[in-house]
Design a protein around this motif. Structure first.
Motif, mmCIF file in Angstrom:
data_model
loop_
_atom_site.group_PDB
_atom_site.id
_atom_site.type_symbol
_atom_site.label_atom_id
_atom_site.label_comp_id
_atom_site.label_asym_id
_atom_site.label_seq_id
_atom_site.Cartn_x
_atom_site.Cartn_y
_atom_site.Cartn_z
ATOM 1 N N MET A 80 0.806 -1.128 -0.089
ATOM 2 C CA MET A 80 0.074 0.013 -0.083
ATOM 3 C C MET A 80 0.969 1.249 0.052
ATOM 4 S SD MET A 80 -2.926 -0.979 -0.526
ATOM 5 C CE MET A 80 -3.677 0.550 -0.770
ATOM 6 N N ASP A 81 2.049 1.141 0.506
ATOM 7 C CA ASP A 81 3.061 2.398 0.568
ATOM 8 C C ASP A 81 3.346 2.581 -0.876
ATOM 9 O OD1 ASP A 81 3.280 2.549 3.188
ATOM 10 O OD2 ASP A 81 5.108 1.619 3.290
ATOM 11 N N LEU A 82 3.323 1.546 -1.904
ATOM 12 C CA LEU A 82 3.760 1.889 -3.161
ATOM 13 C C LEU A 82 2.473 2.385 -3.994
ATOM 14 C CD1 LEU A 82 5.749 -1.131 -4.516
ATOM 15 C CD2 LEU A 82 6.535 1.019 -3.781
ATOM 16 N N ARG A 83 1.379 1.781 -3.573
ATOM 17 C CA ARG A 83 0.059 2.242 -4.078
ATOM 18 C C ARG A 83 -0.199 3.665 -3.864
ATOM 19 N NH1 ARG A 83 -2.337 1.461 -7.979
ATOM 20 N NH2 ARG A 83 -4.488 1.444 -7.184
ATOM 21 N N ARG A 84 0.192 4.241 -2.568
ATOM 22 C CA ARG A 84 -0.239 5.504 -2.260
ATOM 23 C C ARG A 84 0.849 6.391 -3.031
ATOM 24 N NH1 ARG A 84 -1.613 3.795 2.895
ATOM 25 N NH2 ARG A 84 0.272 3.535 3.506
ATOM 26 N N ARG A 85 1.917 5.928 -3.306
ATOM 27 C CA ARG A 85 2.738 6.664 -4.179
ATOM 28 C C ARG A 85 2.326 6.627 -5.937
ATOM 29 N NH1 ARG A 85 8.128 7.803 -2.704
ATOM 30 N NH2 ARG A 85 8.588 7.084 -0.473
ATOM 31 N N GLY A 86 1.116 6.086 -5.960
ATOM 32 C CA GLY A 86 0.455 6.150 -7.351
ATOM 33 C C GLY A 86 1.136 5.140 -8.285
ATOM 34 N N LYS A 87 1.848 4.058 -7.816
ATOM 35 C CA LYS A 87 2.467 2.791 -8.627
ATOM 36 C C LYS A 87 1.362 1.799 -8.605
ATOM 37 C CE LYS A 87 6.885 3.746 -6.637
ATOM 38 N NZ LYS A 87 7.678 4.244 -7.747
ATOM 39 N N GLU A 88 1.436 1.198 -9.820
ATOM 40 C CA GLU A 88 0.661 -0.191 -9.997
ATOM 41 C C GLU A 88 1.361 -1.426 -9.446
ATOM 42 O OE1 GLU A 88 -1.512 1.170 -14.466
ATOM 43 O OE2 GLU A 88 0.350 0.243 -14.351
ATOM 44 N N VAL A 89 0.925 -2.324 -8.608
ATOM 45 C CA VAL A 89 1.438 -3.333 -8.129
ATOM 46 C C VAL A 89 0.824 -4.503 -8.559
ATOM 47 C CG1 VAL A 89 2.312 -4.179 -6.048
ATOM 48 C CG2 VAL A 89 2.023 -1.799 -6.106
ATOM 49 N N VAL A 90 1.431 -5.531 -8.991
ATOM 50 C CA VAL A 90 1.462 -6.843 -9.081
ATOM 51 C C VAL A 90 2.054 -7.747 -8.174
ATOM 52 C CG1 VAL A 90 1.401 -8.938 -10.786
ATOM 53 C CG2 VAL A 90 0.926 -6.421 -11.769
ATOM 54 N N LEU A 91 1.273 -8.501 -7.094
ATOM 55 C CA LEU A 91 1.749 -9.278 -6.291
ATOM 56 C C LEU A 91 1.919 -10.659 -6.801
ATOM 57 C CD1 LEU A 91 2.988 -9.337 -3.133
ATOM 58 C CD2 LEU A 91 0.445 -9.436 -2.566
ATOM 59 N N VAL A 92 3.096 -11.455 -6.571
ATOM 60 C CA VAL A 92 3.188 -12.750 -6.835
ATOM 61 C C VAL A 92 3.504 -13.478 -5.580
ATOM 62 C CG1 VAL A 92 4.712 -14.624 -7.982
ATOM 63 C CG2 VAL A 92 4.190 -12.419 -9.095
ATOM 64 N N SER A 93 2.488 -14.305 -5.038
ATOM 65 C CA SER A 93 2.573 -14.547 -3.681
ATOM 66 C C SER A 93 2.638 -16.213 -3.573
ATOM 67 C CB SER A 93 1.326 -14.042 -2.845
ATOM 68 O OG SER A 93 1.362 -14.776 -1.655
ATOM 69 N N SER A 94 3.488 -16.731 -3.074
ATOM 70 C CA SER A 94 3.715 -18.311 -2.785
ATOM 71 C C SER A 94 2.815 -18.441 -1.302
ATOM 72 C CB SER A 94 5.247 -18.509 -2.455
ATOM 73 O OG SER A 94 6.002 -18.229 -3.468
ATOM 74 N N TRP A 147 -8.050 -0.572 -13.517
ATOM 75 C CA TRP A 147 -9.307 -0.444 -12.566
ATOM 76 C C TRP A 147 -8.491 -0.264 -11.165
ATOM 77 C CZ3 TRP A 147 -12.238 -5.370 -14.035
ATOM 78 C CH2 TRP A 147 -13.132 -5.318 -15.194
ATOM 79 N N GLY A 148 -7.258 -0.194 -10.939
ATOM 80 C CA GLY A 148 -6.822 0.250 -9.593
ATOM 81 C C GLY A 148 -6.828 -1.076 -8.816
ATOM 82 N N VAL A 149 -6.764 -2.470 -9.161
ATOM 83 C CA VAL A 149 -6.913 -3.497 -8.502
ATOM 84 C C VAL A 149 -5.444 -4.082 -8.380
ATOM 85 C CG1 VAL A 149 -7.913 -5.828 -8.460
ATOM 86 C CG2 VAL A 149 -9.305 -4.043 -9.208
ATOM 87 N N VAL A 150 -5.254 -4.658 -7.213
ATOM 88 C CA VAL A 150 -3.763 -5.447 -7.196
ATOM 89 C C VAL A 150 -4.092 -6.842 -7.393
ATOM 90 C CG1 VAL A 150 -2.016 -6.200 -5.435
ATOM 91 C CG2 VAL A 150 -3.018 -3.720 -5.330
ATOM 92 N N PRO A 151 -3.419 -7.319 -8.585
ATOM 93 C CA PRO A 151 -3.658 -8.922 -8.893
ATOM 94 C C PRO A 151 -2.745 -9.612 -7.961
ATOM 95 C CG PRO A 151 -2.937 -7.415 -10.824
ATOM 96 C CD PRO A 151 -2.988 -6.630 -9.795
ATOM 97 N N VAL A 152 -3.249 -10.573 -7.523
ATOM 98 C CA VAL A 152 -2.489 -11.424 -6.569
ATOM 99 C C VAL A 152 -2.198 -12.904 -7.634
ATOM 100 C CG1 VAL A 152 -2.104 -12.629 -4.571
ATOM 101 C CG2 VAL A 152 -3.106 -10.676 -4.450
ATOM 102 N N ILE A 153 -1.011 -13.021 -7.906
ATOM 103 C CA ILE A 153 -0.616 -13.979 -8.816
ATOM 104 C C ILE A 153 0.013 -15.448 -8.038
ATOM 105 C CG2 ILE A 153 0.491 -15.037 -10.903
ATOM 106 C CD1 ILE A 153 0.263 -11.892 -12.060
ATOM 107 N N ASN A 154 -0.517 -16.698 -8.465
ATOM 108 C CA ASN A 154 0.571 -17.720 -7.822
ATOM 109 C C ASN A 154 0.436 -18.756 -8.767
ATOM 110 O OD1 ASN A 154 1.650 -19.614 -6.273
ATOM 111 N ND2 ASN A 154 0.362 -19.667 -4.782
ATOM 112 N N GLU A 155 1.262 -19.633 -8.816
ATOM 113 C CA GLU A 155 1.398 -20.811 -9.772
ATOM 114 C C GLU A 155 0.033 -21.532 -9.426
ATOM 115 O OE1 GLU A 155 4.569 -23.194 -10.225
ATOM 116 O OE2 GLU A 155 4.111 -23.649 -12.263
ATOM 117 N N ASN A 156 -0.576 -22.098 -10.629
ATOM 118 C CA ASN A 156 -1.629 -23.066 -10.377
ATOM 119 C C ASN A 156 -1.372 -24.335 -10.113
ATOM 120 O OD1 ASN A 156 -4.096 -24.275 -10.405
ATOM 121 N ND2 ASN A 156 -4.870 -23.212 -12.442
#
Ligand code: GLU
Length: 295
Positions: free
Chosen positions: A58-72, A159-168
């Motif tokens: 959210m610190d990055l989002r507040r700076r106006g950045k787009e963030v894609v999270l890859v989460s294990s 749309w301003g959404v944070v995608p959370v990606i993981n391997e299927n």
């Protein structure tokens, strides 16, 4: 050790500064978080750790950045939920985890939904919508699926959404290995044309040895022309409890070779992503090699 340090220290300081500035100014960032950054010693999802990661994003989002999270964390959270102590029904030892691929695949499906529940709740504190995307390497290799993946993510980011990606993990045909997501995050970073890849882990970056065992190990602040020396050091120092640093280094190097800076940093570091966005030296910075040779 002195010669090792010399071998890994020979980088042009201007190139490092430029890369640090480029990392700070990135508009679109892939952040990868590993299982240890999200679970406790009983392999249960650790809400304090997860909330910290979300606050950092959210610190990055507040700076106006787009963030894609890859989460294990799907298999780990599944073990924490169903393994011994979580439920007597499943004979999975939390200490050892499970080496059985079928079990790991099934455990991932239990953990993935838990993971998303916690992410949704945690991001809700900031009214930040999130999305779940599960992909396999084969999806990114198939042109039509690759296009669908990128256009879905583009739409979500618009749309301003944070995608959370993981391997299927449930359907991945390759063996489920630690480190898959390091490569997946590098592939996603390239596919989505991002400006920065940040890999968060349970050590503070890349060291000249295993920092968990070797008190002389020192942090390598930047990797570029010294890549081969670093690769050798990391290869030498890899043990199972240090597992994964090699693939992180390879993933970061892939990103740097395609011209984007990459950082490997500690998930527990205070304000870790905000520090990077403020241009403060943090973890190990991978200097874009494409940029270096063009200048
Ligand atoms: N996809 C696996 C999981 O969510 C992790 C793979 C990796 O750690 O690279 O548990």
């Amino acid at each position: 050790m002195t010669s090792e340090r010399a071998a890994v220290g020979a980088l042009d300081p201007d190139a490092v500064d430029r890369a640090r500035t480029a990392a700070a100014e990135a508009d679109r960032v892939v952040v990868k978080a590993g299982t240890n950054s999200l679970t406790d010693e009983d392999s249960r999802l650790d809400r304090v750790k997860l909330d910290k990661l979300v606050a950092d994003v959210m610190d990055l989002r507040r700076r106006g950045k787009e963030v894609v999270l890859v989460s294990s964390g799907a298999v780990g959270a599944g073990i924490g939920r169903l393994g011994n102590g979580g439920s007597a029904a499943v004979d999975v030892d939390i200490e050892r985890g499970s080496d059985v691929i079928d079990e790991r695949q099934a455990l991932s499906t239990v953990g993935q939904s838990l993971l998303m529940r916690h992410y949704t709740q945690s991001f809700d504190r900031y009214e930040q919508p999130v999305a779940q995307i599960l992909v396999t390497g084969a999806d990114l290799d198939a042109p039509e699926r690759f296009d669908n993946f990128t256009s879905t993510v583009e739409t979500l980011l618009e749309w301003g959404v944070v995608p959370v990606i993981n391997e299927n993990d449930a359907v991945a045909t390759d063996e489920l290995r630690i480190g898959d997501n390091d490569m997946l995050s590098a592939s996603a970073a390239l596919a989505l044309d991002v400006d920065l890849l940040v890999t968060l882990t349970d050590v503070d970056g890349v060291y000249t040895g295993n920092p968990k065992r070797d008190s002389d190990a020192t942090l390598i602040e930047a990797v570029g022309a010294n890549y081969d020396a670093v690769r050798e050091l990391v290869g030498d120092s890899t043990t199972s409890d240090f597992g994964g640093i090699q693939t992180k280094v390879e993933g970061a190097r892939d990103a740097a070779e395609s011209g984007m800076p990459a950082v490997i940093a500690g998930s527990a570091t205070r304000d870790v992503l905000d520090r990077i966005a403020a241009g403060k030296p943090t973890g190990t910075l991978f200097v874009p090699t494409a940029g270096e040779t063009n200048e």
